[in-house]
Write an enzyme that holds these catalytic residues in place. Sequence first.
Site, mmCIF file in Angstrom:
data_model
loop_
_atom_site.group_PDB
_atom_site.id
_atom_site.type_symbol
_atom_site.label_atom_id
_atom_site.label_comp_id
_atom_site.label_asym_id
_atom_site.label_seq_id
_atom_site.Cartn_x
_atom_site.Cartn_y
_atom_site.Cartn_z
ATOM 1 C CG HIS A 123 -5.153 -3.120 -0.157
ATOM 2 N ND1 HIS A 123 -4.338 -2.697 -1.195
ATOM 3 C CD2 HIS A 123 -5.044 -2.183 0.824
ATOM 4 C CE1 HIS A 123 -3.766 -1.544 -0.843
ATOM 5 N NE2 HIS A 123 -4.174 -1.227 0.367
ATOM 6 C CB SER A 160 -0.962 -0.032 1.201
ATOM 7 O OG SER A 160 -2.005 0.889 1.029
ATOM 8 C CD GLU A 211 -1.945 -3.042 -3.941
ATOM 9 O OE1 GLU A 211 -3.177 -3.231 -3.798
ATOM 10 O OE2 GLU A 211 -1.322 -2.172 -3.294
#
Length: 340
Positions: free
Chosen positions: A308, A142, A239
């Site tokens: 995630h 992230s 992602e």
Amino acid sequence: MLIKRRQFLTTCGLATIATQIPAFTAEGELANTIRKPPHLQVGDTVGLISPAGIVDAKDIEAAQQSLSQLGLKVKRGKHILDRYGYLAGKDADRAQDVNLMFSDRSIKAIIPMRGGWGCNRILPLLNYSLIRSHPKIIIGYSDITTLLLAINARSQMITFHGPVATSNWNQFTVDYFKRILFNAEAVSMQNLNPSEVRVEIIAPGKARGKLVGGNLSVLSAMVGSPYLPSWNKSILFVEEVGEDVYRIDRMLTQLKTAGILNQIAGFIFGQCTKCSLRDEPSFTLMQVLQQHILPLGIPAWYGSMIGHIKDKFTLPIGVEVEINAELGTIRMLEAAVSLV
């Protein structure tokens, strides 16, 4: 005040110098070669930091318990529980925790507590020559993408896209974490349950290159900065979470117009978690990926254990890999950590 200022500059490094010159070794030599951090061993101490969003004390306790089950001891960053608006402390303090963890000889790996937002703000305050001279495992995903790419680029060190301290340390995640970071294995990564996370081929084929990537929105926000690695013949993985398809389109367009996409040798989109279509007319995510990636003529697929999600690969940024888009595999061609 003069003493405090000198201490701050010594710890954090001069921001102007850090952004304008390449990293050097402690001996003054240009950092031309990639450095691999030493592997982890049972009994090692890892440092917990909060370089981005706020964390609670209960989260730290849970993280310590998870890491102790791996045989690791924990040392907390000085500012891990700080709060400054939506950030886990002021920029200088969060940067100081990163620098101090790298300079602390008792620390063998650095694991941020969580992502959120804030790592981009501390990049000019990191001491990249210090980091290179004290290579250590740093892992996360992230918003931690920012640190992983910047340290890989400026300190020429392998970094790792994988769990943060508050992640779900289940068997799948732990298996890849231990094989790559403890055992120094060059592993082949493949989805655990293809029916649950299905590989959708964008373009078939195999490719080799340096593995680079992370969260798409974080990566796109770094474009134009001096903190990104070379993209030449690399394997790009991305992602995302909670983004509309048109925003994915916008971010991929940014990578395209910045000249990044036309340099890569392969492409992997891990998972786009909670990336929904709106009621108004839209492309599907796969249509957007095909529009951007098919013209490149490179192997590519959607659907890998990256993002995630609870089951995560540990991906070594800067290591040579071979990908197979039809099988959805990522095969490391070398170990990512040293046994010395």
